[in-house]
Design a protein around this motif. Structure first.
Motif, PDB file in Angstrom:
ATOM      1  N   PRO A 101       0.782  -1.235   0.000  1.00 10.61           N
ATOM      2  CA  PRO A 101       0.000   0.000   0.000  1.00 10.61           C
ATOM      3  C   PRO A 101       0.814   1.286   0.000  1.00 10.61           C
ATOM      4  CG  PRO A 101      -0.308  -1.211   2.054  1.00 10.61           C
ATOM      5  CD  PRO A 101       0.476  -2.091   1.145  1.00 10.61           C
ATOM      6  N   ILE A 102       2.095   1.218   0.256  1.00 10.09           N
ATOM      7  CA  ILE A 102       2.936   2.418   0.208  1.00 10.09           C
ATOM      8  C   ILE A 102       2.885   3.045  -1.189  1.00 10.09           C
ATOM      9  CG2 ILE A 102       5.100   1.231  -0.393  1.00 10.09           C
ATOM     10  CD1 ILE A 102       4.781   4.135   2.100  1.00 10.09           C
ATOM     11  N   TYR A 103       2.567   2.264  -2.208  1.00 18.92           N
ATOM     12  CA  TYR A 103       2.538   2.761  -3.589  1.00 18.92           C
ATOM     13  C   TYR A 103       1.176   3.286  -4.007  1.00 18.92           C
ATOM     14  CZ  TYR A 103       7.033   0.621  -3.398  1.00 18.92           C
ATOM     15  OH  TYR A 103       8.310   0.301  -3.006  1.00 18.92           O
ATOM     16  N   GLY A 104       0.262   3.404  -3.070  1.00 19.29           N
ATOM     17  CA  GLY A 104      -1.061   3.935  -3.361  1.00 19.29           C
ATOM     18  C   GLY A 104      -1.135   5.434  -3.149  1.00 19.29           C
ATOM     19  N   ASP A 105      -2.309   5.956  -3.423  1.00 21.27           N
ATOM     20  CA  ASP A 105      -2.601   7.387  -3.259  1.00 21.27           C
ATOM     21  C   ASP A 105      -3.247   7.591  -1.897  1.00 21.27           C
ATOM     22  OD1 ASP A 105      -3.365  10.033  -3.474  1.00 21.27           O
ATOM     23  OD2 ASP A 105      -4.864   9.669  -5.037  1.00 21.27           O
ATOM     24  N   PHE A 106      -2.610   8.387  -1.041  1.00 16.71           N
ATOM     25  CA  PHE A 106      -3.112   8.620   0.307  1.00 16.71           C
ATOM     26  C   PHE A 106      -3.973   9.883   0.407  1.00 16.71           C
ATOM     27  CE2 PHE A 106      -0.163   5.965   3.192  1.00 16.71           C
ATOM     28  CZ  PHE A 106      -0.046   4.963   2.235  1.00 16.71           C
ATOM     29  N   ALA A 107      -4.188  10.564  -0.690  1.00 16.02           N
ATOM     30  CA  ALA A 107      -5.020  11.772  -0.668  1.00 16.02           C
ATOM     31  C   ALA A 107      -6.424  11.404  -0.193  1.00 16.02           C
ATOM     32  CB  ALA A 107      -5.081  12.400  -2.055  1.00 16.02           C
ATOM     33  N   GLY A 108      -6.954  12.210   0.712  1.00 16.12           N
ATOM     34  CA  GLY A 108      -8.299  11.981   1.224  1.00 16.12           C
ATOM     35  C   GLY A 108      -8.386  10.932   2.320  1.00 16.12           C
ATOM     36  N   PRO A 111      -7.204  10.838   9.189  1.00 20.66           N
ATOM     37  CA  PRO A 111      -6.009  11.046  10.011  1.00 20.66           C
ATOM     38  C   PRO A 111      -5.540   9.724  10.622  1.00 20.66           C
ATOM     39  CG  PRO A 111      -7.918  12.168  10.958  1.00 20.66           C
ATOM     40  CD  PRO A 111      -8.361  11.566   9.684  1.00 20.66           C
ATOM     41  N   ALA A 112      -4.232   9.657  10.877  1.00 23.15           N
ATOM     42  CA  ALA A 112      -3.664   8.403  11.369  1.00 23.15           C
ATOM     43  C   ALA A 112      -2.732   8.612  12.549  1.00 23.15           C
ATOM     44  CB  ALA A 112      -2.911   7.697  10.253  1.00 23.15           C
ATOM     45  N   GLN A 113      -2.797   7.687  13.483  1.00 24.26           N
ATOM     46  CA  GLN A 113      -1.840   7.554  14.577  1.00 24.26           C
ATOM     47  C   GLN A 113      -0.921   6.402  14.168  1.00 24.26           C
ATOM     48  OE1 GLN A 113      -1.474   9.227  17.405  1.00 24.26           O
ATOM     49  NE2 GLN A 113      -0.500   7.896  18.864  1.00 24.26           N
ATOM     50  N   ILE A 114       0.373   6.664  14.047  1.00 26.68           N
ATOM     51  CA  ILE A 114       1.330   5.684  13.547  1.00 26.68           C
ATOM     52  C   ILE A 114       2.407   5.482  14.612  1.00 26.68           C
ATOM     53  CG2 ILE A 114       2.861   5.100  11.632  1.00 26.68           C
ATOM     54  CD1 ILE A 114       1.407   7.348  10.015  1.00 26.68           C
ATOM     55  N   VAL A 115       2.721   4.224  14.922  1.00 25.66           N
ATOM     56  CA  VAL A 115       3.718   3.941  15.958  1.00 25.66           C
ATOM     57  C   VAL A 115       4.696   2.865  15.494  1.00 25.66           C
ATOM     58  CG1 VAL A 115       2.169   4.602  17.850  1.00 25.66           C
ATOM     59  CG2 VAL A 115       2.309   2.211  17.147  1.00 25.66           C
ATOM     60  N   ALA A 116       5.889   2.924  16.062  1.00 25.84           N
ATOM     61  CA  ALA A 116       6.921   1.905  15.838  1.00 25.84           C
ATOM     62  C   ALA A 116       7.961   2.062  16.936  1.00 25.84           C
ATOM     63  CB  ALA A 116       7.553   2.055  14.460  1.00 25.84           C
ATOM     64  N   GLY A 117       8.985   1.232  16.879  1.00 24.40           N
ATOM     65  CA  GLY A 117      10.079   1.317  17.833  1.00 24.40           C
ATOM     66  C   GLY A 117      11.404   1.474  17.117  1.00 24.40           C
ATOM     67  N   ARG A 131       5.397   9.757   5.861  1.00 23.57           N
ATOM     68  CA  ARG A 131       5.745  10.743   4.836  1.00 23.57           C
ATOM     69  C   ARG A 131       4.666  10.803   3.765  1.00 23.57           C
ATOM     70  NH1 ARG A 131       7.181  15.110   4.787  1.00 23.57           N
ATOM     71  NH2 ARG A 131       8.020  14.409   6.738  1.00 23.57           N
ATOM     72  N   LYS A 132       4.118   9.642   3.357  1.00 25.61           N
ATOM     73  CA  LYS A 132       3.044   9.623   2.352  1.00 25.61           C
ATOM     74  C   LYS A 132       1.809  10.380   2.851  1.00 25.61           C
ATOM     75  CE  LYS A 132       2.332   7.333  -0.973  1.00 25.61           C
ATOM     76  NZ  LYS A 132       2.417   7.061  -2.396  1.00 25.61           N
ATOM     77  N   PHE A 133       1.466  10.213   4.123  1.00 23.65           N
ATOM     78  CA  PHE A 133       0.348  10.959   4.697  1.00 23.65           C
ATOM     79  C   PHE A 133       0.633  12.456   4.627  1.00 23.65           C
ATOM     80  CE2 PHE A 133      -1.149   6.993   6.493  1.00 23.65           C
ATOM     81  CZ  PHE A 133      -2.505   7.185   6.625  1.00 23.65           C
ATOM     82  N   LYS A 134       1.821  12.854   5.045  1.00 22.94           N
ATOM     83  CA  LYS A 134       2.176  14.281   5.065  1.00 22.94           C
ATOM     84  C   LYS A 134       2.163  14.866   3.657  1.00 22.94           C
ATOM     85  CE  LYS A 134       3.095  15.830   8.720  1.00 22.94           C
ATOM     86  NZ  LYS A 134       2.146  16.365   9.706  1.00 22.94           N
ATOM     87  N   LEU A 135       2.732  14.147   2.686  1.00 24.60           N
ATOM     88  CA  LEU A 135       2.758  14.639   1.304  1.00 24.60           C
ATOM     89  C   LEU A 135       1.352  14.746   0.708  1.00 24.60           C
ATOM     90  CD1 LEU A 135       5.898  12.754  -0.064  1.00 24.60           C
ATOM     91  CD2 LEU A 135       5.691  15.219   0.431  1.00 24.60           C
ATOM     92  N   GLY A 137      -1.130  15.704   2.446  1.00 29.95           N
ATOM     93  CA  GLY A 137      -1.834  16.734   3.210  1.00 29.95           C
ATOM     94  C   GLY A 137      -2.774  16.165   4.259  1.00 29.95           C
ATOM     95  N   VAL A 138      -2.517  14.942   4.694  1.00 37.33           N
ATOM     96  CA  VAL A 138      -3.375  14.269   5.665  1.00 37.33           C
ATOM     97  C   VAL A 138      -2.694  14.291   7.044  1.00 37.33           C
ATOM     98  CG1 VAL A 138      -4.482  12.080   6.283  1.00 37.33           C
ATOM     99  CG2 VAL A 138      -4.340  12.776   3.879  1.00 37.33           C
ATOM    100  N   GLU A 139      -3.476  14.589   8.062  1.00 38.33           N
ATOM    101  CA  GLU A 139      -2.951  14.590   9.422  1.00 38.33           C
ATOM    102  C   GLU A 139      -2.434  13.202   9.788  1.00 38.33           C
ATOM    103  OE1 GLU A 139      -4.582  14.834  14.010  1.00 38.33           O
ATOM    104  OE2 GLU A 139      -5.877  15.582  12.413  1.00 38.33           O
ATOM    105  N   ALA A 140      -1.200  13.161  10.278  1.00 39.06           N
ATOM    106  CA  ALA A 140      -0.618  11.892  10.718  1.00 39.06           C
ATOM    107  C   ALA A 140       0.345  12.174  11.858  1.00 39.06           C
ATOM    108  CB  ALA A 140       0.102  11.203   9.572  1.00 39.06           C
ATOM    109  N   GLU A 141       0.174  11.409  12.919  1.00 39.01           N
ATOM    110  CA  GLU A 141       1.022  11.540  14.094  1.00 39.01           C
ATOM    111  C   GLU A 141       1.914  10.304  14.165  1.00 39.01           C
ATOM    112  OE1 GLU A 141      -0.071  11.591  18.718  1.00 39.01           O
ATOM    113  OE2 GLU A 141      -1.177  13.069  17.497  1.00 39.01           O
ATOM    114  N   LEU A 142       3.225  10.518  14.212  1.00 37.83           N
ATOM    115  CA  LEU A 142       4.184   9.416  14.282  1.00 37.83           C
ATOM    116  C   LEU A 142       4.862   9.424  15.644  1.00 37.83           C
ATOM    117  CD1 LEU A 142       5.920   7.126  13.083  1.00 37.83           C
ATOM    118  CD2 LEU A 142       7.426   8.905  12.155  1.00 37.83           C
TER     119      LEU A 142
END
Length: 179
Positions: A101-108, A111-117, A131-135, A137-142
């Motif tokens: 899914p990284i190769y898809g269109d994230f426009a629209g 918002p997402a809460q994203i976590v990792a270690g 980065r795809k969310f930010k590009l 224009g979608v709210e994303a918290e990492l």
């Protein structure tokens, strides 16, 4: 099938009351499902949770190599992860957004809460998704947690990091879900 389940859910709940999420392959499935929901013209969920999503099944991403042997959960891509990816992709194009899914269109997207270690072999996938969310224009918290390997925020309950992650997720969901 995620689409059928989501369509049934929409019959009894408005999208503004639905959040969707997953960790690892579940995070990748969440992203692919939302891309499919969008293509079908369905109302999208109000928020997403993505725990170190496996968003690129093509073994791309710096941390698949730099954190090999450091991640206590995944340990190495070669072997189990490789077999899972090969089985899931089959004869299809690994770059298909419904597979990677990284190769898809994230426009629209919602918002997402994203976590990792910092020890998570999927940290690069996680950062690329953010980065795809930010590009788009979608709210994303990492949020990246020190010393945490793949999926440990879910698997190691009652650690300071896990409790913090769940508190932050609760705050995020309360901000976005209407009651």
């Amino acid at each position: 099938d995620a689409v059928r389940v989501y369509q049934e859910l929409l019959k009894t709940h408005p999208a503004a009351n639905i959040a969707v999420g997953g960790t690892s392959a579940g995070g990748g499935l969440t992203l692919a499902a939302v891309q499919r929901f969008k293509a079908l013209g369905l109302d999208l969920p109000t928020a997403l949770f993505l725990g170190s999503p496996w968003a690129d099944l093509g073994k791309r991403g710096d941390t698949l190599f730099t954190l090999e042997g450091i991640d206590r959960t995944l340990v190495s891509y070669d072997g189990h992860l490789y077999r899972l990816a090969k089985s899931y992709v089959g004869e299809n194009d690994v770059n298909d957004p419904l597979i990677s899914p990284i190769y898809g269109d994230f426009a629209g997207f919602p918002p997402a809460q994203i976590v990792a270690g910092t020890r998570d072999m999927f940290l690069s996938d996680t950062c690329r998704v953010h980065r795809k969310f930010k590009l788009a224009g979608v709210e994303a918290e990492l949020n990246v947690y020190e010393g945490i390997s793949h999926g440990e925020l879910v698997n190691l309950a009652r650690t300071d990091e896990s409790e913090q992650a769940y508190r932050e997720l609760g705050t995020f969901l309360m901000k976005h879900i209407t009651t």
